[in-house]
Design a protein around this motif. Structure first.
Motif, PDB file in Angstrom:
ATOM      1  N   ASN A 167       2.817  98.333  65.771  1.00  0.00           N
ATOM      2  CA  ASN A 167       2.133  98.555  66.905  1.00  0.00           C
ATOM      3  C   ASN A 167       2.387  97.817  67.827  1.00  0.00           C
ATOM      4  OD1 ASN A 167       0.624  95.924  66.683  1.00  0.00           O
ATOM      5  ND2 ASN A 167      -0.485  96.796  64.754  1.00  0.00           N
ATOM      6  N   PRO A 168       2.042  97.791  68.958  1.00  0.00           N
ATOM      7  CA  PRO A 168       2.548  96.834  70.251  1.00  0.00           C
ATOM      8  C   PRO A 168       2.381  95.556  69.783  1.00  0.00           C
ATOM      9  CG  PRO A 168       1.060  98.743  71.022  1.00  0.00           C
ATOM     10  CD  PRO A 168       0.853  98.554  69.582  1.00  0.00           C
ATOM     11  N   ARG A 169       1.336  94.965  69.374  1.00  0.00           N
ATOM     12  CA  ARG A 169       1.260  93.479  69.094  1.00  0.00           C
ATOM     13  C   ARG A 169       2.482  93.211  67.902  1.00  0.00           C
ATOM     14  NH1 ARG A 169      -4.645  91.720  67.418  1.00  0.00           N
ATOM     15  NH2 ARG A 169      -3.806  89.586  67.322  1.00  0.00           N
ATOM     16  N   ILE A 170       2.850  93.766  66.940  1.00  0.00           N
ATOM     17  CA  ILE A 170       3.743  93.485  66.056  1.00  0.00           C
ATOM     18  C   ILE A 170       5.072  93.255  66.849  1.00  0.00           C
ATOM     19  CG2 ILE A 170       5.198  94.151  64.078  1.00  0.00           C
ATOM     20  CD1 ILE A 170       2.368  95.493  62.941  1.00  0.00           C
ATOM     21  N   VAL A 171       5.293  94.409  67.729  1.00  0.00           N
ATOM     22  CA  VAL A 171       6.694  94.558  68.355  1.00  0.00           C
ATOM     23  C   VAL A 171       6.727  93.588  69.383  1.00  0.00           C
ATOM     24  CG1 VAL A 171       7.987  96.019  70.216  1.00  0.00           C
ATOM     25  CG2 VAL A 171       6.896  96.941  68.121  1.00  0.00           C
ATOM     26  N   GLU A 172       5.730  93.064  70.055  1.00  0.00           N
ATOM     27  CA  GLU A 172       5.824  91.975  70.838  1.00  0.00           C
ATOM     28  C   GLU A 172       6.154  90.835  70.213  1.00  0.00           C
ATOM     29  OE1 GLU A 172       5.974  91.668  74.412  1.00  0.00           O
ATOM     30  OE2 GLU A 172       6.009  93.996  74.277  1.00  0.00           O
ATOM     31  N   GLY A 173       5.528  90.359  69.055  1.00  0.00           N
ATOM     32  CA  GLY A 173       5.700  89.203  68.457  1.00  0.00           C
ATOM     33  C   GLY A 173       7.005  89.037  67.772  1.00  0.00           C
ATOM     34  N   LEU A 174       7.519  90.151  67.387  1.00  0.00           N
ATOM     35  CA  LEU A 174       8.962  90.072  66.887  1.00  0.00           C
ATOM     36  C   LEU A 174       9.956  89.982  67.961  1.00  0.00           C
ATOM     37  CD1 LEU A 174       8.689  93.265  64.265  1.00  0.00           C
ATOM     38  CD2 LEU A 174       9.130  90.563  63.948  1.00  0.00           C
ATOM     39  N   TYR A 175       9.621  90.579  69.193  1.00  0.00           N
ATOM     40  CA  TYR A 175      10.491  90.247  70.437  1.00  0.00           C
ATOM     41  C   TYR A 175      10.423  89.082  70.834  1.00  0.00           C
ATOM     42  CZ  TYR A 175      12.164  91.154  74.986  1.00  0.00           C
ATOM     43  OH  TYR A 175      12.938  91.293  76.109  1.00  0.00           O
ATOM     44  N   CYS A 176       9.391  88.427  70.863  1.00  0.00           N
ATOM     45  CA  CYS A 176       9.389  86.822  71.291  1.00  0.00           C
ATOM     46  C   CYS A 176      10.376  86.192  70.093  1.00  0.00           C
ATOM     47  CB  CYS A 176       8.015  86.172  71.115  1.00  0.00           C
ATOM     48  SG  CYS A 176       7.115  87.133  72.858  1.00  0.00           S
ATOM     49  N   GLU A 177       9.994  86.429  68.902  1.00  0.00           N
ATOM     50  CA  GLU A 177      11.022  85.760  67.998  1.00  0.00           C
ATOM     51  C   GLU A 177      12.211  86.042  67.939  1.00  0.00           C
ATOM     52  OE1 GLU A 177      11.005  85.474  62.950  1.00  0.00           O
ATOM     53  OE2 GLU A 177       9.258  86.459  63.970  1.00  0.00           O
ATOM     54  N   ALA A 178      12.824  87.279  68.150  1.00  0.00           N
ATOM     55  CA  ALA A 178      14.144  87.380  68.451  1.00  0.00           C
ATOM     56  C   ALA A 178      14.648  86.718  69.685  1.00  0.00           C
ATOM     57  CB  ALA A 178      14.317  89.162  68.574  1.00  0.00           C
ATOM     58  N   LEU A 179      13.908  86.822  70.739  1.00  0.00           N
ATOM     59  CA  LEU A 179      14.511  86.363  71.976  1.00  0.00           C
ATOM     60  C   LEU A 179      15.151  84.672  71.651  1.00  0.00           C
ATOM     61  CD1 LEU A 179      12.321  87.525  74.908  1.00  0.00           C
ATOM     62  CD2 LEU A 179      14.655  88.197  74.236  1.00  0.00           C
ATOM     63  N   VAL A 180      13.778  83.995  70.853  1.00  0.00           N
ATOM     64  CA  VAL A 180      14.010  82.480  70.451  1.00  0.00           C
ATOM     65  C   VAL A 180      15.218  82.709  69.779  1.00  0.00           C
ATOM     66  CG1 VAL A 180      13.327  80.743  69.169  1.00  0.00           C
ATOM     67  CG2 VAL A 180      11.616  81.959  70.945  1.00  0.00           C
ATOM     68  N   LEU A 181      15.392  83.468  68.607  1.00  0.00           N
ATOM     69  CA  LEU A 181      16.423  83.389  67.816  1.00  0.00           C
ATOM     70  C   LEU A 181      17.838  83.491  68.431  1.00  0.00           C
ATOM     71  CD1 LEU A 181      17.271  82.861  64.898  1.00  0.00           C
ATOM     72  CD2 LEU A 181      16.616  85.101  64.298  1.00  0.00           C
ATOM     73  N   ALA A 230      17.855  95.223  70.821  1.00  0.00           N
ATOM     74  CA  ALA A 230      17.782  96.645  71.294  1.00  0.00           C
ATOM     75  C   ALA A 230      16.638  97.765  70.715  1.00  0.00           C
ATOM     76  CB  ALA A 230      19.247  97.316  71.285  1.00  0.00           C
ATOM     77  N   TRP A 231      16.618  97.535  69.474  1.00  0.00           N
ATOM     78  CA  TRP A 231      15.686  98.024  68.467  1.00  0.00           C
ATOM     79  C   TRP A 231      14.151  97.741  68.998  1.00  0.00           C
ATOM     80  CZ3 TRP A 231      11.559  96.867  65.295  1.00  0.00           C
ATOM     81  CH2 TRP A 231      11.210  98.193  64.702  1.00  0.00           C
ATOM     82  N   LEU A 232      13.959  96.529  69.425  1.00  0.00           N
ATOM     83  CA  LEU A 232      12.812  96.108  69.792  1.00  0.00           C
ATOM     84  C   LEU A 232      12.409  96.482  71.148  1.00  0.00           C
ATOM     85  CD1 LEU A 232      12.931  92.537  68.080  1.00  0.00           C
ATOM     86  CD2 LEU A 232      11.123  94.274  67.822  1.00  0.00           C
ATOM     87  N   LEU A 233      13.416  96.553  72.085  1.00  0.00           N
ATOM     88  CA  LEU A 233      13.376  97.097  73.498  1.00  0.00           C
ATOM     89  C   LEU A 233      12.769  98.619  73.588  1.00  0.00           C
ATOM     90  CD1 LEU A 233      16.036  94.911  75.343  1.00  0.00           C
ATOM     91  CD2 LEU A 233      13.611  94.807  75.533  1.00  0.00           C
ATOM     92  N   ASN A 234      13.466  99.206  72.453  1.00  0.00           N
ATOM     93  CA  ASN A 234      13.223 100.695  72.393  1.00  0.00           C
ATOM     94  C   ASN A 234      11.742 100.793  72.048  1.00  0.00           C
ATOM     95  OD1 ASN A 234      15.497 102.050  73.293  1.00  0.00           O
ATOM     96  ND2 ASN A 234      16.614 101.646  71.190  1.00  0.00           N
ATOM     97  N   HIS A 235      11.258 100.177  71.266  1.00  0.00           N
ATOM     98  CA  HIS A 235       9.898 100.136  70.632  1.00  0.00           C
ATOM     99  C   HIS A 235       8.917  99.863  71.751  1.00  0.00           C
ATOM    100  CE1 HIS A 235      11.273 101.282  66.885  1.00  0.00           C
ATOM    101  NE2 HIS A 235      10.395 101.516  66.371  1.00  0.00           N
ATOM    102  N   ARG A 236       9.317  98.755  72.463  1.00  0.00           N
ATOM    103  CA  ARG A 236       8.456  98.489  73.724  1.00  0.00           C
ATOM    104  C   ARG A 236       8.408  99.312  74.764  1.00  0.00           C
ATOM    105  NH1 ARG A 236      10.038  93.273  76.634  1.00  0.00           N
ATOM    106  NH2 ARG A 236       7.800  92.899  76.994  1.00  0.00           N
TER     107      ARG A 236
END
Length: 153
Positions: free
Chosen positions: A8-22, A66-72
């Motif tokens: 869902n959007p919350r999961i994707v946003e959390g993973l996206y933030c984690e991906a940016l930090v990583l 890229a995967w996370l941006l597609n889901h966003r």
């Protein structure tokens, strides 16, 4: 736009933030301007190992982002579910780090590479479960076949 129980959007946003930090950690760690001097000028194998693993790790993170941006984009209504399912795939066979090369890089780099591999594996599990058909959610073709079977029977 349908929400499933595993993404869902919350999961994707959390993973996206984690991906940016990583990704930022990866960029900083593989800034080769200082790393080459650390390995020394005579250690060609270590420099090659560092370069290869840097490329592999940054590519892994680019695929993840890229995967996370597609889901966003999907959750914001910018992509259809068809587009997301067709073009928003992660490579299931993305190569892991080479153990021989890992032995030539520092412990901090090895830990970072392992963290990116674990992150990518998490995204793969989410992607696989999202792509699995949910019970009771027949496709339009399956519903049409069922109607045709009822009409013929």
């Amino acid at each position: 736009m349908t929400l499933t129980n595993n993404i869902n959007p919350r999961i994707v946003e959390g993973l996206y933030c984690e991906a940016l930090v990583l990704s930022d950690e990866v960029r900083a760690a593989f800034d080769l301007s200082g790393r080459i001097e650390e390995t020394g000028t005579n250690e060609d194998a270590a420099r090659i190992a560092l370069s290869c693993e840097a490329l592999r790790t940054t590519t892994r993170m680019m695929h993840a982002v890229a995967w996370l941006l597609n889901h966003r984009a999907y959750f914001m209504g910018e992509l259809s579910e068809f587009q997301l399912r067709r073009y928003g795939r992660l490579a299931p066979d993305f190569p892991a780090a080479d153990p021989e090369r890992l032995a030539l890089v520092g412990q901090d780099i090895r830990e970072l590479i392992t963290a990116t591999e674990h992150f990518y594996a998490r995204l793969l599990r989410i992607d696989r479960s999202w792509r699995e058909p949910q019970p009771g959610n027949d496709s339009a073709i399956d519903r049409l076949r069922a109607r045709l079977n009822q009409a013929v029977a």
